[in-house]
Design a protein around this motif. Structure first.
Motif, PDB file in Angstrom:
ATOM      1  N   ASP A 164       0.822  -1.206   0.000  1.00 10.35           N
ATOM      2  CA  ASP A 164       0.000   0.000   0.000  1.00 10.35           C
ATOM      3  C   ASP A 164       0.857   1.257   0.000  1.00 10.35           C
ATOM      4  N   ILE A 165       2.006   1.202   0.677  1.00 13.19           N
ATOM      5  CA  ILE A 165       2.915   2.348   0.671  1.00 13.19           C
ATOM      6  C   ILE A 165       3.560   2.500  -0.702  1.00 13.19           C
ATOM      7  N   ARG A 166       3.992   1.396  -1.294  1.00 15.11           N
ATOM      8  CA  ARG A 166       4.605   1.466  -2.631  1.00 15.11           C
ATOM      9  C   ARG A 166       3.627   2.021  -3.655  1.00 15.11           C
ATOM     10  N   GLN A 167       2.374   1.594  -3.571  1.00 12.71           N
ATOM     11  CA  GLN A 167       1.376   2.073  -4.523  1.00 12.71           C
ATOM     12  C   GLN A 167       1.147   3.576  -4.380  1.00 12.71           C
ATOM     13  N   LYS A 168       1.215   4.084  -3.157  1.00 16.11           N
ATOM     14  CA  LYS A 168       1.085   5.534  -2.976  1.00 16.11           C
ATOM     15  C   LYS A 168       2.246   6.275  -3.628  1.00 16.11           C
ATOM     16  N   ILE A 193       4.693   6.934   7.059  1.00 12.23           N
ATOM     17  CA  ILE A 193       6.132   7.191   7.180  1.00 12.23           C
ATOM     18  C   ILE A 193       6.707   6.498   8.404  1.00 12.23           C
ATOM     19  N   ILE A 194       6.010   6.623   9.542  1.00 13.60           N
ATOM     20  CA  ILE A 194       6.499   6.003  10.770  1.00 13.60           C
ATOM     21  C   ILE A 194       6.492   4.482  10.652  1.00 13.60           C
ATOM     22  N   ARG A 195       5.454   3.914  10.027  1.00 11.97           N
ATOM     23  CA  ARG A 195       5.381   2.449   9.855  1.00 11.97           C
ATOM     24  C   ARG A 195       6.571   1.943   9.049  1.00 11.97           C
ATOM     25  N   TRP A 196       6.899   2.630   7.963  1.00 11.75           N
ATOM     26  CA  TRP A 196       8.033   2.234   7.132  1.00 11.75           C
ATOM     27  C   TRP A 196       9.351   2.436   7.882  1.00 11.75           C
ATOM     28  N   ALA A 220      14.030   0.241  10.781  1.00 15.59           N
ATOM     29  CA  ALA A 220      14.777   0.216  12.044  1.00 15.59           C
ATOM     30  C   ALA A 220      14.922  -1.201  12.578  1.00 15.59           C
ATOM     31  N   ALA A 221      13.866  -1.995  12.444  1.00 15.00           N
ATOM     32  CA  ALA A 221      13.934  -3.382  12.911  1.00 15.00           C
ATOM     33  C   ALA A 221      14.978  -4.182  12.129  1.00 15.00           C
ATOM     34  N   PRO A 252       9.629   4.689  -0.399  1.00 17.65           N
ATOM     35  CA  PRO A 252       9.857   6.075   0.005  1.00 17.65           C
ATOM     36  C   PRO A 252      11.115   6.185   0.844  1.00 17.65           C
ATOM     37  N   ALA A 253      11.956   7.160   0.506  1.00 20.15           N
ATOM     38  CA  ALA A 253      13.070   7.476   1.394  1.00 20.15           C
ATOM     39  C   ALA A 253      12.508   8.100   2.663  1.00 20.15           C
ATOM     40  N   LEU A 254      13.127   7.826   3.775  1.00 19.01           N
ATOM     41  CA  LEU A 254      12.680   8.471   5.005  1.00 19.01           C
ATOM     42  C   LEU A 254      12.921   9.969   4.894  1.00 19.01           C
ATOM     43  N   PRO A 255      12.003  10.797   5.405  1.00 21.61           N
ATOM     44  CA  PRO A 255      12.250  12.240   5.385  1.00 21.61           C
ATOM     45  C   PRO A 255      13.628  12.549   5.959  1.00 21.61           C
ATOM     46  N   SER A 256      14.389  13.357   5.260  1.00 27.33           N
ATOM     47  CA  SER A 256      15.801  13.547   5.593  1.00 27.33           C
ATOM     48  C   SER A 256      16.038  14.413   6.817  1.00 27.33           C
ATOM     49  N   PHE A 257      15.011  15.123   7.284  1.00 22.06           N
ATOM     50  CA  PHE A 257      15.234  16.133   8.314  1.00 22.06           C
ATOM     51  C   PHE A 257      15.820  15.563   9.602  1.00 22.06           C
ATOM     52  N   GLY A 258      15.340  14.402  10.037  1.00 21.55           N
ATOM     53  CA  GLY A 258      15.874  13.803  11.247  1.00 21.55           C
ATOM     54  C   GLY A 258      17.064  12.901  10.977  1.00 21.55           C
ATOM     55  N   PRO A 259      16.871  11.775  10.233  1.00 24.16           N
ATOM     56  CA  PRO A 259      17.949  10.802  10.053  1.00 24.16           C
ATOM     57  C   PRO A 259      19.189  11.331   9.342  1.00 24.16           C
TER      58      PRO A 259
END
Length: 392
Positions: A27-31, A43-46, A51-52, A87-94
């Protein structure tokens, strides 16, 4: 100079590709491939999935949860994300805030913030641009006055991407109005739940809520949230922007988009023939493909230089930002041309015959006009190259 992958690097690419195919939620890839926005929950789920696996912050030092990958492996990792539609994780934090903390943060700041960024427990956003202070960032006016053991912040930030998702914001603020403009700027971390912060949405031409205005009205910030030295925030900002620009090329994502563009041009008709048979359109398509190939080779040159010298990207990395964003814009323009009237946003009719993908192309085209502006406008990047690399 070596612009090819070794056997070990090709094996690593296959490992990343296989893991993404098995673990990226469909579902995330399709978005992503359907040009729909991701929610904070998406975003948090991905982030938690990565992280796991131990892959949420591959560029960090191993002692803070990084993978120990070399620069080429990290490039392959990012390219595979783009190719599959992850999706790449939003760059602001990581990437951005974490890079600053690793370089300039105190031991206490690293211990407090880095584990939560790694695990996706805090969503970070960036507070740089202001009304009248975008590319000329040194003209920012948000005031930050020290009163005992706290700072009092007053002012406004604008174009704050995903600010409505933010738990924390890192900001450039003015702590001194005397002397050179760059010498009076500081870098501080602010909890978005602090009283006095107001986030107001800015709805874009594509109808989406992606950016915001953020207002600070007598916001109290503990002094220990200052990163580096007071008045030395400009040094931090320049370091951060170098990391932001290195990731602006997005070669993998553009490759995937090019495949989609070709498929669209093969099905859309002009005078009864597929558009890809039109010589003028095919010339434009060939040009963007050549530009993308050149961008990939240039990226590999930077990778080769960094893995040989161990040095971070310099001013010439601006070339990737310029060409990468221009290629992205060229692709969105050709997608609009290929889809024609079907690119306009509208809802499906009762029989569901409307192609949702093509109906999102116009909003995407408008959204990507920003690509040549963020991380410093392309005009500014050309000035940087002229001054730092060419000596002009």
């Amino acid at each position: 100079m070596d612009l090819s992958y070794s056997a070990e690097e090709l094996a690593f690419r296959n490992e990343v590709r296989s893991w993404l195919a098995a673990n990226l939620p469909e579902d995330i890839r399709q978005k992503v491939v359907g040009y729909q926005g991701l929610s904070k929950d998406d975003i948090i789920r991905w982030h938690k999935i990565l992280a796991a696996k131990g892959w949420s912050v591959p560029h960090w030092p191993v002692e803070w949860g990084g993978t120990g990958w070399n620069i080429t492996q990290r490039y392959i990792y990012e390219e595979e994300f783009g190719l599959i539609g992850a999706p790449a994780l939003p760059s602001f934090g990581p990437s951005m805030c974490a890079s600053v903390l690793l370089k300039f943060g105190s031991p206490e700041q690293k211990a407090r913030y880095l584990p939560r960024i790694r695990e996706g427990d805090d969503f970070w956003v960036q507070g740089y641009s202001e009304p009248g202070s975008g590319s000329d960032l040194a003209s920012l006016k948000t005031r930050c006055e020290r009163q005992g053991d706290k700072y009092i912040v007053n002012g406004q930030k604008i174009w704050t991407t995903l600010g409505h998702y933010g738990d924390w914001i890192f900001c450039l603020v003015r702590t001194d109005n005397t002397g050179k403009r760059q010498e009076g700027i500081s870098f501080i971390l602010i909890d978005m739940k602090t009283p006095g912060i107001t986030v107001r949405p800015l709805i874009l031409m594509d109808g989406g809520h992606e950016v915001n205005e953020v207002f600070f009205d007598n916001v109290e910030v503990p002094v220990e949230n200052l990163v580096h030295e007071e008045g030395k925030g400009w040094t931090v900002a320049k370091y951060l922007l170098g990391h932001e620009r290195m990731g602006s090329g997005n070669v993998g994502g553009s490759k995937r988009e090019l495949v989609t563009l070709k498929a669209l041009a093969k099905r859309e008709l002009k005078n009864g023939k597929p558009l890809i048979d039109d010589p003028r359109f095919r010339d434009k398509l060939s040009r963007v493909e050549i530009e993308l190939d050149a961008l990939e080779v240039t990226s590999m040159r930077f990778l080769d230089k960094m893995r040989r010298t161990g040095q971070p990207p310099g001013a010439d990395v601006s070339m990737l930002k310029i060409r990468g964003t221009e290629v992205q814009q060229m692709i969105t323009e050709l997608m609009m041309q290929a889809a024609g009237p079907m690119a306009q946003p509208f809802k499906a009719v009762d029989n569901g015959a409307i192609d949702f993908f093509t109906s999102r192309l116009a909003p995407r085209y408008f959204n990507y006009r920003k690509a040549s502006i963020y991380a410093g406008s392309n005009e500014i990047q050309r000035n940087i190259i002229a001054k730092a690399s060419l000596g002009l």
